[in-house]
Design an enzyme around this catalytic site. Structure first.
Site, PDB file in Angstrom:
ATOM      1  N   CYS A  43       0.818  -1.223   0.000  1.00 35.51           N
ATOM      2  CA  CYS A  43       0.000   0.000   0.000  1.00 35.51           C
ATOM      3  C   CYS A  43       0.846   1.264   0.000  1.00 35.51           C
ATOM      4  O   CYS A  43       0.333   2.349  -0.262  1.00 35.51           O
ATOM      5  CB  CYS A  43      -0.928   0.029   1.202  1.00 35.51           C
ATOM      6  SG  CYS A  43      -1.933  -1.426   1.320  1.00 35.51           S
TER       7      CYS A  43
ATOM      8  N   HIS B 237      -3.547   6.929   3.045  1.00 33.74           N
ATOM      9  CA  HIS B 237      -3.956   5.617   2.544  1.00 33.74           C
ATOM     10  C   HIS B 237      -5.320   5.286   3.150  1.00 33.74           C
ATOM     11  O   HIS B 237      -5.572   5.557   4.332  1.00 33.74           O
ATOM     12  CB  HIS B 237      -2.915   4.567   2.956  1.00 33.74           C
ATOM     13  CG  HIS B 237      -3.311   3.182   2.576  1.00 33.74           C
ATOM     14  ND1 HIS B 237      -3.789   2.873   1.330  1.00 33.74           N
ATOM     15  CD2 HIS B 237      -3.318   2.021   3.285  1.00 33.74           C
ATOM     16  CE1 HIS B 237      -4.064   1.585   1.283  1.00 33.74           C
ATOM     17  NE2 HIS B 237      -3.791   1.039   2.461  1.00 33.74           N
TER      18      HIS B 237
ATOM     19  N   ASN C  22     -10.145  -0.668   0.780  1.00 36.26           N
ATOM     20  CA  ASN C  22      -8.692  -0.561   0.656  1.00 36.26           C
ATOM     21  C   ASN C  22      -8.263  -1.089  -0.714  1.00 36.26           C
ATOM     22  O   ASN C  22      -8.420  -2.274  -0.986  1.00 36.26           O
ATOM     23  CB  ASN C  22      -8.051  -1.372   1.790  1.00 36.26           C
ATOM     24  CG  ASN C  22      -6.538  -1.333   1.774  1.00 36.26           C
ATOM     25  OD1 ASN C  22      -5.918  -0.872   0.824  1.00 36.26           O
ATOM     26  ND2 ASN C  22      -5.941  -1.824   2.849  1.00 36.26           N
TER      27      ASN C  22
HETATM   28  N1  ACO Z   1     -17.887  -9.241  10.459  1.00 32.65           N
HETATM   29  C1  ACO Z   1     -18.223  -9.515  11.732  1.00 32.65           C
HETATM   30  N2  ACO Z   1     -17.310  -9.824  12.666  1.00 32.65           N
HETATM   31  C2  ACO Z   1     -16.022  -9.836  12.300  1.00 32.65           C
HETATM   32  C3  ACO Z   1     -15.613  -9.568  10.991  1.00 32.65           C
HETATM   33  C4  ACO Z   1     -16.607  -9.252  10.048  1.00 32.65           C
HETATM   34  N3  ACO Z   1     -16.323  -8.962   8.765  1.00 32.65           N
HETATM   35  N4  ACO Z   1     -14.282  -9.645  10.932  1.00 32.65           N
HETATM   36  C5  ACO Z   1     -13.852  -9.968  12.155  1.00 32.65           C
HETATM   37  N5  ACO Z   1     -14.902 -10.098  12.996  1.00 32.65           N
HETATM   38  C6  ACO Z   1     -14.886 -10.443  14.394  1.00 32.65           C
HETATM   39  C7  ACO Z   1     -13.629 -11.130  14.802  1.00 32.65           C
HETATM   40  O1  ACO Z   1     -13.738 -12.506  14.524  1.00 32.65           O
HETATM   41  C8  ACO Z   1     -13.570 -10.846  16.278  1.00 32.65           C
HETATM   42  O2  ACO Z   1     -14.382 -11.750  16.948  1.00 32.65           O
HETATM   43  P1  ACO Z   1     -13.860 -12.457  18.298  1.00 32.65           P
HETATM   44  O3  ACO Z   1     -13.633 -11.311  19.251  1.00 32.65           O
HETATM   45  O4  ACO Z   1     -14.998 -13.344  18.639  1.00 32.65           O
HETATM   46  O5  ACO Z   1     -12.585 -13.144  17.917  1.00 32.65           O
HETATM   47  C9  ACO Z   1     -14.240  -9.475  16.411  1.00 32.65           C
HETATM   48  O6  ACO Z   1     -14.918  -9.245  15.160  1.00 32.65           O
HETATM   49  C10 ACO Z   1     -13.285  -8.331  16.649  1.00 32.65           C
HETATM   50  O7  ACO Z   1     -12.129  -8.513  15.881  1.00 32.65           O
HETATM   51  P2  ACO Z   1     -10.943  -7.476  15.941  1.00 32.65           P
HETATM   52  O8  ACO Z   1      -9.808  -7.991  15.116  1.00 32.65           O
HETATM   53  O9  ACO Z   1     -10.658  -7.045  17.329  1.00 32.65           O
HETATM   54  O10 ACO Z   1     -11.600  -6.210  15.219  1.00 32.65           O
HETATM   55  P3  ACO Z   1     -10.932  -4.840  15.004  1.00 32.65           P
HETATM   56  O11 ACO Z   1     -11.684  -3.798  15.691  1.00 32.65           O
HETATM   57  O12 ACO Z   1      -9.445  -4.882  15.185  1.00 32.65           O
HETATM   58  O13 ACO Z   1     -11.175  -4.616  13.430  1.00 32.65           O
HETATM   59  C11 ACO Z   1     -10.022  -4.800  11.345  1.00 32.65           C
HETATM   60  C12 ACO Z   1     -10.650  -5.553  12.522  1.00 32.65           C
HETATM   61  C13 ACO Z   1     -11.078  -3.968  10.680  1.00 32.65           C
HETATM   62  C14 ACO Z   1      -9.448  -5.813  10.373  1.00 32.65           C
HETATM   63  C15 ACO Z   1      -8.897  -3.898  11.896  1.00 32.65           C
HETATM   64  O14 ACO Z   1      -8.047  -4.635  12.722  1.00 32.65           O
HETATM   65  C16 ACO Z   1      -8.099  -3.253  10.817  1.00 32.65           C
HETATM   66  O15 ACO Z   1      -8.574  -2.402  10.091  1.00 32.65           O
HETATM   67  N6  ACO Z   1      -6.808  -3.609  10.728  1.00 32.65           N
HETATM   68  C17 ACO Z   1      -5.943  -2.991   9.758  1.00 32.65           C
HETATM   69  C18 ACO Z   1      -6.175  -3.618   8.427  1.00 32.65           C
HETATM   70  C19 ACO Z   1      -5.355  -2.897   7.427  1.00 32.65           C
HETATM   71  O16 ACO Z   1      -5.186  -1.706   7.469  1.00 32.65           O
HETATM   72  N7  ACO Z   1      -4.780  -3.611   6.499  1.00 32.65           N
HETATM   73  C20 ACO Z   1      -3.923  -2.935   5.609  1.00 32.65           C
HETATM   74  C21 ACO Z   1      -3.700  -3.759   4.501  1.00 32.65           C
HETATM   75  S1  ACO Z   1      -2.517  -2.905   3.582  1.00 32.65           S
HETATM   76  C22 ACO Z   1      -2.008  -3.849   2.287  1.00 32.65           C
HETATM   77  O17 ACO Z   1      -0.816  -3.874   2.078  1.00 32.65           O
HETATM   78  C23 ACO Z   1      -3.007  -4.590   1.467  1.00 32.65           C
END
Ligand code: ACO
Length: 328
Positions: free
Chosen positions: A115, A255, A285
């Site tokens: 990214c 980003h 994203n």
């Molecule tokens: N729908 C419903 N529930 C979900 C989903 C979904 N789509 N996805 C995860 N959950 C659940 C999880 O299983 C978890 O349940 P559990 O507590 O029973 O295990 C719960 O929701 C909370 O999960 P968290 O990981 O704590 O959620 P968080 O608030 O951290 O949000 C997210 C998750 C959105 C992925 C966040 O961590 C994030 O944005 N991370 C950064 C991702 C990112 O920026 N990636 C960059 C990629 S860059 C590249 O190079 C492509």
């Protein structure tokens, strides 16, 4: 920065037609609109048609950037395509774009910094122009993440979309153009965001495919923590290198991974939301495409005025990060 002043002469973007909404995702995995919107800010994302590959998206965005810059493809000296989803491993997607555009005088290569790739590409391109090696360079951020997303994994499939953004770089009058680049990497976080299979470490076999090792694998929580820390600090370092401070920012182009990450950067930089491009709700994203698409939209919307000070900042797999200060 040393050498000829370098800036952006034209921008362009391309988004595939098909929209994948949160409601549709509700029918595919155990998720819901409310969870996705509150945790990520995403409402829909674009998905490439079956016949569209990354080079097709890149080509469409490039045509617009060339038209906006008022130059023809044969004037290009170099094409850099930042992507983690090349059409194929070899040749580079940049070479495929070079041929589609008819940019017969251009060198071409791909750049892999996830990214952060677009910012890395801008830094490379501006070096070539500042030294007088090249006159015009096309920098494209293009990704077709839907091709490496596991649509049975709710942790990742709600986050990603496809798109491309492009810019033409060239010389600009004194006082305008790029003021700084801050690039960084931390390979100790390589496992946090990776595509484990299909490369030389784990070549594609029936087993790797059956195990879904060719899909993007992410530790969302750790990437989130890293992103929140690095977005603010990289932007601040780029500002300091440019001899500017937070108060000088006219527009932030971050980003677009998650609205909460963007909001934390705004807090750290003490900026109101109206000084920030936000389109993560409509595209999700798009990896290397996120920043150039947001930049092209800012341009389309007339939000870029001569003399405005822009800060672009991104982070991604690698781990990598990059920030740049630019006077429009
Ligand atoms: N729908 C419903 N529930 C979900 C989903 C979904 N789509 N996805 C995860 N959950 C659940 C999880 O299983 C978890 O349940 P559990 O507590 O029973 O295990 C719960 O929701 C909370 O999960 P968290 O990981 O704590 O959620 P968080 O608030 O951290 O949000 C997210 C998750 C959105 C992925 C966040 O961590 C994030 O944005 N991370 C950064 C991702 C990112 O920026 N990636 C960059 C990629 S860059 C590249 O190079 C492509």
């Amino acid at each position: 920065m040393n050498g000829f002043p370098v800036g952006i002469l034209g921008t362009g973007k391309y988004s595939p037609e098909r929209r994948l909404t949160n409601q549709e995702l509700e029918t595919m995995v155990d998720t819901n609109d409310e969870w996705i919107v509150t945790r990520t800010g995403i409402r829909e994302r674009r998905i490439a048609a079956p016949h569209e590959a990354t080079s097709d998206l890149a080509y469409e965005a490039s045509l617009k950037a060339l038209a906006a810059a008022g130059i023809t493809a044969d004037q290009l000296d170099l094409i850099i395509v930042a992507t983690v989803t090349p059409d194929m491993f070899c040749p580079s997607t940049a070479c495929i774009v070079q041929e589609k555009l008819g940019a017969k005088n251009a060198a071409a290569f791909d750049l892999s910094a996830a990214c952060s790739g677009f910012i890395y590409g801008l830094a490379n391109a501006s070096g070539f122009i500042a030294t007088g090696t090249y006159r015009y360079v096309l920098v494209v951020g293009a990704d077709t993440l839907s091709r490496i997303t596991d649509y049975t994994d709710r942790n990742t499939c709600v986050l990603f979309g496809d798109g491309a953004g492009a810019v033409v770089l060239g010389r600009v009058p004194e006082g305008r153009g790029f003021r700084s680049f801050k690039l960084g990497s931390d390979g100790s976080g390589a496992d946090l965001l990776c595509i484990p299979g299909g490369g030389s470490r784990l070549p594609a076999t029936e087993t790797t495919v059956a195990e879904g090792r060719h899909f993007l694998n992410m530790n969302g929580r750790d990437v989130f923590k890293f992103a929140v820390r690095i977005m603010g600090s990289a932007a601040e370092e780029a500002l300091a290198m440019a001899g500017l401070s937070k108060e000088d920012i006219d527009l932030l182009i971050p980003h677009q991974a998650n609205i909460r990450i963007i909001q934390s950067a705004l807090e750290r930089l003490n900026l109101p939301e109206d000084k920030c491009m936000i389109n993560v709700d409509r595209y999700g994203n798009m990896s290397a495409a996120s920043i150039p698409v947001a930049l092209a939209e800012a341009d389309e919307q007339g939000r870029l005025k001569e003399g405005d000070r822009l800060v672009m900042v991104g982070f991604g797999g690698g781990l990598t990060w990059g920030a740049s200060v630019l006077v429009w």
